[in-house]
Scaffold this motif. Sequence first.
Motif: not given
Lengths: 550, 553
Positions: A391-415
């Motif tokens: 649970f924590a692992g999945v949450f971490t991944l999703v959270m990082l995407a939400s933050i906009g860490v490169p390599g995850l989807n959130g980054f591309v749009g925000e960039f």
Amino acid sequence: MTASLLSSVFASEGASSFPILPALIFVPMIGAVLIALMPSSRPELSRQMAIITALLTGILSIALLIEFKTDDAGFQFVVQQTWVQSLDIKFFLGVDGISLFLVVLTGILFPIALFAAKPEHSPKGYYAWLTLLMAGCMGAFLSLDLFLFFLMFEITLVPLYMLIGKWGHGRRVYAATKFFLYTMLGSAFMLVSIVTLAVLAGAGDKGGVSFDFTKIIATDNLATSTGRWLFLGMAIAFAVKVPSFPFHTWLPDAHTEAPTAGSIDLAGILLKLGTYGFLRYGLELFPEATVWFAPVMLTLATIGVVYGGIVAAMQRNLKRLVAYSSVAHMGFALMGLFALNVEGIEGSVLQMINHGITTGALFILLGFLYTRRHTYEISQLKGIAKVAPIFAGVFTLVMLASIGVPGLNGFVGEFLVLLGTFIAHRWWAVIAATGVIIAALYLLWAYQRVFQGEPDEANKTFPDLKISEKLVMVPLVGLIIFLGIYPKPVLDRIAPSVKRVVTRLEVQVDGFHEPITRNGADLLHITESSHTLTGEHALGVATNGQGANQ
Amino acid sequence: MIASLLAQVPIEPIDSGIVHVAGPSIDWLALLPMLILLVGGLLTLTFSSFLKKHAPKRLFTWTTVAIAVAAAISVVPMWARVQGWNSVLWWNLDQAHTGPFSTAGGAVGIDGFSLFITVVLCAGVVLAALLADGFLRRESMSGPEFYVLVLLSAVGGVIMAMSNDLIVLFIGLETLSIAVYVLAGMNLRRVQSQESGLKYFILGAFSSAFLLYGIAMLYGATGSTNFVDIRDFMAAVVPIHNGLLLLGLVLVLVGLAFKISAVPFHAWSPDVYDGAPTPATAWMASGVKAAAVAGLVRVFMLTFSNYASTWKPIVYVLAILSMVIGAALAIVQSNVKRMLAYSSISHAGFILMAIEANSTNGITAAAFYVAVYTFMVAGSFGVATIVGRKGDGNHQLSDYKGLVRSNPWLAGSFIVLLLAQAGVPFTAGFFAKFLAITAAADAHAVPLAIIAMVSAVISAFLYLRIIVAMFMSGGDDGTEDVIDRSKRLRVPFAASLAIGICVVVTVGYGIFPDLLLHPARNATPAAVQFERPTDSINLGSAGSSSGSTTAGR
């Protein structure tokens, strides 16, 4: 120019023999009626029916994605059927690169929301409203008739009102009523704008009333000031829906009290109606007013990004935190639109999709958390990573995407959004960029408090994800990684339509040129498609000599 | 009108010394809807006194329904004539004359609008009769009086709708009102009903006096009470000292605005709506309002349409006040009947907004709104009739708690009707509001349209409050969706039929608005001069074919 645009709009009419767009609306609508007719003594039937309906619609939306012609900037799969003859109101559907992925997102997120959460009581009504909500969302994204769009935009209120009001928690009635009235107030202004536009544009026969989107954008009867007033009317409705600062106060309440599925669909789909509305019925309908209002909208969006982030950091309730983070993320989407260049708008559309996926995933995870602990309070949770590592692992991944860490989807749009805005209005981008840092702050801080440390008594027995819950997360996690690494297929399909919008702005507004950088080609080697796009624009720059505005 | 009637009774001595007197020719077919209602009402009254206790228990309900349906059907040939149709279904018509016409010496005008409103009134009668059926038995008020009074007031409404003369309008209004005063005070066991009857009577008499005074002034200013004559007069002259005309117009407006309960002439309506027997309230909110709107349309949009710059600002203000104050006061009520009364004030404001547009679109919108509102409000008061329980007194919001669990279908219907009144899409209520604001936007009254939509949001809060009471409270949180039969309210068949009709119509016209929009667009009032036919009916005994006695122009 307008004529050629129009011809491209209609070029793809009749491409498919199967009426896939009406099916996307009517399958869930019929499903909702069938569910409503089922006996309430057999709740499992209504659940099965809802899942079948939502899956079928999802499959149809995937089929739409496959059939979609990538290079076509106009509307595809167009279906027209006269509805109210005297007012030229039509059942007029079409999809272009902008609406395509929102439709697909709707098709994916609804079945997932169904699998992810079960109602605590009265399942029949719950499933009926949820499928009806799906039909409304599909309709709103597919409509090419202003009247039909308004109907669909407005009808989504009722199911969500019922979902929050009946299946929500705590102050659900208050939250539901606030949501309903707030949004309806916005729509009130929109309706007046639409009606006035239809009357003034006179796009119907012999200058009569018409609500046909393609006909209205072909007319040019609006005085400048009228256009601005009408834009303002539409903007209020969409700003409430996005929600943009200062119209956001309904969102945290609605999210906090909504049942999980309601939150997923509200954040994932319904908020996009606002930004989508801005793009389709703001930028395209009122080019002059758009350019005129752009600085105001950019400012509101920037405030939303920063303010939403700061307020999110202050929250003690996880759901409220994610709700405020939505304000911030949707601020990015709004910002990209009013950068008024291809990068910004493309980024904005991508941001809508990404936000739908990541926030949807976050709300699903919070739903899992709620079923285990019956609380969203951060202070009640501690050390969950120890007892529930997956649970924590999945949450971490999703959270990082939400933050906009490169390599995850959130980054591309925000960039892309920040890039586009930087080119157009540098300082707004600089301020908004701090929003990314704030996002990291509030999410990581919340993560630290909830997941790290030693679990206390209450959290010691926190069970990890079940197999069904893991399966629900698989498609979303897959999309988060895929879009982070390889967003090209999405951008390729968005780009032609976005270019169409920007070209139209340039044609319609005297003295407006797309804000692009002189050496855009150098800046933009992040994605291939953007690269090719700016290549063309770089040529344009040489002739018109326009540089960055600031 | 008296003058015009007298004027056409020329007395001509003919050779033989016999005096031939020609009355105005009357197209009886054109008056058929009104006559059916009138004769039906009177026959019901007569026969009931013979039957007394032997009457089958639902007899009068169904005869009333049959009378109203027959009246509505008798509109069809006239509608075909007005619209110039050649055939109705398989029935071929050989129309000698087509188009709107005037008859009875110019006293009534048969045009699309009057026929449309006639049908709306008939629908209102049907719904009121169906709702009354179970109600009257529950309250032990059985007897034909209710039905007779509804039929007679409908006669008045039809006369108002087809009036072509201020005096005829007044006669219609009085026929309508006096019957409704009695209806309001009919429930002898409920003191509120008595109070409401008296209150309505006194205030209504006042408003009638205003109306009559206004009519007198208009006669003084224009020299006629006939709509067509006044219209011609207004087109031909530019009144310079128009104080009399303005005062007359304003007083007529007051009289009619009272009947549609527009602010500031609304104070009676919450008390009267609350006190009156609920089916009578349903009729008041639907039928009386429709007839009064017809009167407003005929006087202002037809007769004084080219004098609009004078009355439009007044109607503008009335519309705003009605919409906003009606909505705002509605949300602070705790009694559902009063809530609906205030919301009906707000709806009156929307209709006034359509009238303010003073255009074809405005007439269409007003006609559509009135038709749709009849069903929405009759259905809503129908639910209130049932929830009122024995004694007709349980109308507090708390009485609706958990209705969805005891009577899911009833609660579901009420939700649909309330959402329709709030103007939610895919209901006819939305289209009604939409057409009204389209008319306003078309007439460059955008601020009015904005205020209208904002007040629609305010009143949405009211409808949500009722929905919340029914749907989201009553202990359903965390429990199964169990239907609680123990508290179930008995819904008489006739009432459920009425509510069902209302829901089906509301949703049906919401999805297929063209079905109603098409007739509403053809429901235009027309100012047609009464043509005195050359072969008019002679009252003389001989030589009638000589046609010597026409007072034609």
